[in-house]
Design a protein around this motif. Structure first.
Motif, PDB file in Angstrom:
ATOM      1  N   ASN A  78       0.822  -1.208   0.000  1.00  0.00           N
ATOM      2  CA  ASN A  78       0.000   0.000   0.000  1.00  0.00           C
ATOM      3  C   ASN A  78       0.856   1.259   0.000  1.00  0.00           C
ATOM      4  OD1 ASN A  78       0.484  -1.139   2.791  1.00  0.00           O
ATOM      5  ND2 ASN A  78      -0.119   0.940   3.332  1.00  0.00           N
ATOM      6  N   SER A 128      -0.607  -1.983   8.040  1.00  0.00           N
ATOM      7  CA  SER A 128      -1.650  -0.976   8.207  1.00  0.00           C
ATOM      8  C   SER A 128      -2.877  -1.315   7.366  1.00  0.00           C
ATOM      9  CB  SER A 128      -1.088   0.401   7.886  1.00  0.00           C
ATOM     10  OG  SER A 128      -1.806   1.370   8.593  1.00  0.00           O
ATOM     11  N   ARG A 129      -3.258  -0.476   6.413  1.00  0.00           N
ATOM     12  CA  ARG A 129      -4.421  -0.842   5.588  1.00  0.00           C
ATOM     13  C   ARG A 129      -4.138  -2.148   4.849  1.00  0.00           C
ATOM     14  NH1 ARG A 129      -4.493   4.758   2.600  1.00  0.00           N
ATOM     15  NH2 ARG A 129      -3.526   5.237   4.602  1.00  0.00           N
ATOM     16  N   LYS A 168      -4.846  -4.929   7.397  1.00  0.00           N
ATOM     17  CA  LYS A 168      -6.282  -5.227   7.483  1.00  0.00           C
ATOM     18  C   LYS A 168      -6.626  -6.161   6.327  1.00  0.00           C
ATOM     19  CE  LYS A 168      -7.054  -0.226   8.387  1.00  0.00           C
ATOM     20  NZ  LYS A 168      -6.827   0.143   9.745  1.00  0.00           N
ATOM     21  N   GLU A 202      -7.912   4.990  16.796  1.00  0.00           N
ATOM     22  CA  GLU A 202      -8.851   5.116  15.677  1.00  0.00           C
ATOM     23  C   GLU A 202     -10.122   4.302  15.940  1.00  0.00           C
ATOM     24  OE1 GLU A 202      -7.451   3.655  11.846  1.00  0.00           O
ATOM     25  OE2 GLU A 202      -8.563   5.254  10.846  1.00  0.00           O
ATOM     26  N   ILE A 253     -12.649   6.105  11.021  1.00  0.00           N
ATOM     27  CA  ILE A 253     -12.166   5.413   9.824  1.00  0.00           C
ATOM     28  C   ILE A 253     -13.198   5.451   8.699  1.00  0.00           C
ATOM     29  CG2 ILE A 253     -12.907   3.012  10.292  1.00  0.00           C
ATOM     30  CD1 ILE A 253     -10.020   2.156   9.558  1.00  0.00           C
ATOM     31  N   MET A 259     -12.185   7.182   5.334  1.00  0.00           N
ATOM     32  CA  MET A 259     -11.985   6.199   4.267  1.00  0.00           C
ATOM     33  C   MET A 259     -13.312   5.509   3.949  1.00  0.00           C
ATOM     34  SD  MET A 259      -8.752   6.494   3.915  1.00  0.00           S
ATOM     35  CE  MET A 259      -7.246   6.932   4.784  1.00  0.00           C
ATOM     36  N   TRP A 271     -13.340   1.941   2.163  1.00  0.00           N
ATOM     37  CA  TRP A 271     -12.604   0.746   2.587  1.00  0.00           C
ATOM     38  C   TRP A 271     -13.500  -0.441   2.920  1.00  0.00           C
ATOM     39  CZ3 TRP A 271      -8.039   2.449   6.313  1.00  0.00           C
ATOM     40  CH2 TRP A 271      -7.019   3.007   5.520  1.00  0.00           C
ATOM     41  N   TRP A 282      -2.463   4.861  17.698  1.00  0.00           N
ATOM     42  CA  TRP A 282      -3.607   5.010  16.777  1.00  0.00           C
ATOM     43  C   TRP A 282      -4.171   3.628  16.404  1.00  0.00           C
ATOM     44  CZ3 TRP A 282      -6.841   8.612  15.311  1.00  0.00           C
ATOM     45  CH2 TRP A 282      -7.439   8.616  14.050  1.00  0.00           C
ATOM     46  N   HIS A 307       4.968   3.725  13.305  1.00  0.00           N
ATOM     47  CA  HIS A 307       4.095   3.033  12.352  1.00  0.00           C
ATOM     48  C   HIS A 307       4.798   2.772  11.014  1.00  0.00           C
ATOM     49  CE1 HIS A 307       0.172   2.010  10.713  1.00  0.00           C
ATOM     50  NE2 HIS A 307       0.336   2.877   9.730  1.00  0.00           N
TER      51      HIS A 307
HETATM   52  C1  GTR Z   1      -4.557   5.786   8.274  1.00  0.00           C
HETATM   53  C2  GTR Z   1      -5.701   4.987   8.797  1.00  0.00           C
HETATM   54  C3  GTR Z   1      -5.255   3.724   9.454  1.00  0.00           C
HETATM   55  C4  GTR Z   1      -4.135   3.026   8.718  1.00  0.00           C
HETATM   56  C5  GTR Z   1      -3.150   3.971   8.050  1.00  0.00           C
HETATM   57  C6  GTR Z   1      -2.224   3.313   7.017  1.00  0.00           C
HETATM   58  O1  GTR Z   1      -5.007   6.890   7.574  1.00  0.00           O
HETATM   59  O2  GTR Z   1      -6.377   5.773   9.734  1.00  0.00           O
HETATM   60  O3  GTR Z   1      -6.365   2.876   9.659  1.00  0.00           O
HETATM   61  O4  GTR Z   1      -4.641   2.115   7.811  1.00  0.00           O
HETATM   62  O5  GTR Z   1      -3.810   4.997   7.392  1.00  0.00           O
HETATM   63  O6  GTR Z   1      -2.660   2.541   6.162  1.00  0.00           O
HETATM   64  O7  GTR Z   1      -1.029   3.593   7.081  1.00  0.00           O
END
Ligand code: GTR
Length: 389
Positions: free
Chosen positions: A125, A223-224, A227, A261, A266, A270, A273, A314, A366
């Motif tokens: 991503n 992160s995303r 998920k 979050e 969210i 987004m 998503w 977060w 992160h």
């Molecule tokens: C942020 C979102 C998170 C996480 C992050 C990412 O904007 O709030 O849930 O997914 O992006 O993907 O780095």
């Protein structure tokens, strides 16, 4: 200190453990009709029920692979990485339409091997530059050389190849190709489900590729992307292991904790998503017929790794740990211990490689770091390569 800073910068976002509401998690082993799950033989029916809950309320329902899907070999370079790997670039086409999305799969297959290799698939991503097949750009986000060195196929695709990461009314990307926007329902697939669907199409290709041991494939993301990796592993049981790095809300973190979050945040930021029904639970997490521990449980008895970073509040590290731990009853059905700890969160930089389930929280912020990758591969070594631990 971090809690103070974050709390003052983001009023309204909870970073205090004492303000986490009391909650009761839905029971993994109780079916909707009240029957209890007692054995591994009962699990497939309960698993299907849980999977349907996530399709209906969280990620949405995805279509099957299109009949016209085909795999195109774009390049094979047997001398990549100074001879350590064979680069394979495979384009997965979903339609003959000129503007249809194409998944550009990049694979580095270790040359030093005597059998088909196990594989790590990164759902990237962070732009195509982080999965540079020329290796001019290298980053810890996808340490392909290290992955190959450890005996795994280093594979990756860019999530944007499947679906753009923006709210476009689902007219572009794979949504635009495979459905009519007016036919969408509150449980139609969102963008995370589309990316996960892309990972399943890579698996479709891998079962045809003699270089890959398709019984030992790992799907991972940050992160995303994390998920997405969990949902990919839930939807497609051909993945032997799923890895979620700092996936947070809508990933490994328990929604009911409302820490860091939340669903309201969210779904507002987004909106593309998740499925639109998920938005019904904004601010009413307790009404969800599920929580994210059930997503982890969908991996049972396969392997799953959840990892967090201590500064990434977060994403609610504790909520991610608790979800991993709460999945234990599903693993117990298969005489697996799951995380198998005494209930406390492990110390910083001290991976807990359990039986089927692993967790760590490392120092730092992160990102997907080399440390994370090495821990994930340590677990894969144990779970998939059956090296003595
Ligand atoms: C942020 C979102 C998170 C996480 C992050 C990412 O904007 O709030 O849930 O997914 O992006 O993907 O780095």
């Amino acid at each position: 200190e971090l809690v103070e800073t974050l709390s003052s910068k983001q009023p309204g976002v909870n970073y205090r453990e004492e303000r986490v509401p009391n909650y009761v998690l839905p029971d993994i082993l109780s079916c909707a009709d009240g029957r209890a799950v007692h054995s591994a033989a009962d699990w497939p029916a309960r698993r299907q029920e849980i999977l349907e809950l996530f399709r209906e309320h969280v990620y949405g329902r995805s279509p099957a692979a299109p009949a016209g899907m085909r795999f195109e070999t774009v390049e094979i370079d047997p001398k990549a990485m100074n001879g350590a790997a064979t680069l394979k670039r495979i384009n997965i086409h979903f339609s003959e339409q000129a503007d249809a999305p194409v998944l550009r799969l990049v694979m580095f297959v270790p040359n030093q091997r005597t059998a088909p290799a196990p594989a790590f698939l990164l759902i990237c991503n962070r732009g195509v530059e982080n999965i540079d097949y020329t290796r001019k750009i290298k980053s810890d986000f996808w340490p392909a050389e290290r992955i190959v060195e450890r005996g795994y196929v280093a594979a990756a695709f860019f999530n944007g190849d499947i679906d753009p990461d923006k709210h476009d009314g689902f007219v572009n990307g794979i949504h635009g190709l495979l459905e009519r926007p007016e036919a969408r329902t509150p449980s139609s697939w969102g963008t995370l489900a589309a990316w996960a669907w892309g990972a399943a199409r890579v698996m479709d290709y891998w079962v045809t590729d003699p270089d890959v041991d398709d019984t030992r494939c790992v799907v991972t993301g940050h992160s995303r992307g994390g998920k997405t990796a969990l949902w990919a592993g839930a939807e497609d049981t051909r993945f032997a292991m799923a890895v979620s790095n700092e996936s947070g809300c809508g990933g490994a973190a328990l929604s009911r904790r409302c820490y860091g979050e939340t669903l309201s945040i969210i779904n507002k930021a987004m909106p593309h998503w998740f499925c639109s029904r998920f938005h019904d639970y904004n601010g009413r997490e307790e009404a969800l017929p599920l929580d994210q521990h059930l997503l982890v449980a969908l991996m049972a008895p396969r392997a799953v790794y959840i990892s967090s970073a201590d500064q990434d509040l977060w994403a609610d590290p504790r909520g991610e740990f608790l979800a991993a731990q709460a999945a234990t009853p599903a693993y117990a059905l298969f005489a697996r211990k799951g995380l198998g700890n005494d209930g406390a969160m492990p110390d910083l930089n001290t991976p807990l490689l359990g039986d089927g389930v692993a967790y760590h929280v490392r120092e730092g912020s992160h990102t997907y770091s080399l440390y994370d990758w090495d821990c994930h591969m340590d677990m894969a070594d144990r779970e998939l390569k059956l090296k003595p631990s």
